[in-house]
Motif scaffolding. Sequence first.
Motif, short mmCIF file in Angstrom:
data_model
loop_
_atom_site.label_atom_id
_atom_site.label_comp_id
_atom_site.label_asym_id
_atom_site.label_seq_id
_atom_site.Cartn_x
_atom_site.Cartn_y
_atom_site.Cartn_z
N LEU A 127 107.44 31.22 31.09
CA LEU A 127 107.99 30.32 30.07
C LEU A 127 108.36 31.07 28.81
O LEU A 127 109.45 30.87 28.24
CB LEU A 127 106.97 29.22 29.74
N GLU A 128 107.47 31.95 28.35
CA GLU A 128 107.66 32.62 27.07
C GLU A 128 108.66 33.77 27.15
O GLU A 128 109.13 34.25 26.12
CB GLU A 128 106.30 33.07 26.53
N ARG A 129 109.00 34.20 28.36
CA ARG A 129 110.09 35.16 28.50
C ARG A 129 111.44 34.50 28.23
O ARG A 129 112.41 35.15 27.88
CB ARG A 129 110.08 35.79 29.90
N GLY A 130 111.50 33.18 28.43
CA GLY A 130 112.73 32.44 28.19
C GLY A 130 113.74 32.61 29.30
O GLY A 130 113.50 33.29 30.30
N HIS A 131 114.88 31.95 29.13
CA HIS A 131 116.03 32.08 30.04
C HIS A 131 115.77 31.47 31.42
O HIS A 131 116.47 31.82 32.38
CB HIS A 131 116.46 33.54 30.17
N THR A 132 114.79 30.58 31.55
CA THR A 132 114.63 29.87 32.81
C THR A 132 115.58 28.68 32.84
O THR A 132 115.95 28.14 31.80
CB THR A 132 113.19 29.37 32.99
N LEU A 133 115.96 28.27 34.04
CA LEU A 133 116.81 27.09 34.20
C LEU A 133 115.91 25.88 34.42
O LEU A 133 115.33 25.71 35.48
CB LEU A 133 117.75 27.27 35.39
N GLY A 134 115.79 25.05 33.39
CA GLY A 134 114.99 23.84 33.53
C GLY A 134 113.51 24.06 33.28
O GLY A 134 113.10 24.90 32.49
N LYS A 135 112.69 23.30 34.01
CA LYS A 135 111.26 23.20 33.75
C LYS A 135 110.43 24.17 34.60
O LYS A 135 110.81 24.57 35.69
CB LYS A 135 110.77 21.78 34.08
#
Length: 308
Positions: free
Chosen positions: A291-299
């Motif tokens: 989560l904290e790395r960012g750049h995920t698509l959605g949840k």
Amino acid sequence: MSQAVQLHQYGDVDVLKVEDVAQPTPETDQVLVRVKAAGINPGEASIRKGVFKDSWPSTFPSGQGSDFAGIIEAVGEGVDDTLIGAEVIGFTHDRASQAEFVVVPQTQVTPKPASLSWDVAGGLFVAGTTAYAAVRAVDVKAGDTVAISGASGGVGTLAVQLAQLRGARVLGIASPARAEWLAAHDVELVPYGDGLKERLEAVGRIDAFIDTRGQGYVQLAVDLGIPRERINTIIDFAAAKHYGVKTEGNGVGGTTEVLSELARLVGEGQLDVPVARAYPLAQVQEAYRELERGHTLGKIVLLPGGVG
């Protein structure tokens, strides 16, 4: 006994532990829910780090998490016991959903449509009600052009769709890597990075702006000449205060009524909730690292119940 995410101090992800705790017992007007899935959210990471300790302090040991989906296991006095076994979506204000069991007032759960998978249902409350409130705050209307930063994130993916359901043209500020998902949802990709202001100006008039990322987007919206009453940020509170724009999110949208409406839209196929990845409860540290790395698509969600 049951298991729950616990933290005993502020810190990085390594302070998150899955520990044995006493299984909660429902009191009057409460329900005990066996949690099948629980969403994780950036705000929880900030609380864990102590970013908001002056406004929202933690009392240790502390649990974690607001949104969940699961099965009602038991009920307290005043609650119809025919609800036992019901599949529900809900929320807690006690930082307690990332656990095998959670107790909440009956008024904080709503039926889960059968068509929703557990992971989608468990990650709906925080992101969904935040997106709902943000779209409502900027008064999106048919024919509007709306720009949304972080358009491929947990809140952004829902905000772009909710704006479209109101008849708006939606500009999604995101990475070109998300072009396929955005195009499939009729969102016009505007790549972030150098030259963004010029790319947005080339679009023509932009009526409203929703910021889910911070990082200077509020100032950008102001510089584009968007009316300040039609700019909303869910994260950059300092900029909002400086420029006089809105900050509506889960705090005003987080109601059972809104959650029920979102569940209906998802159940009817009008709203897509992309889930980037689901982790077992024991892998809570790994989930927050992603989560904290960012750049995920959605949840990103946790699965205390071990199912997707």
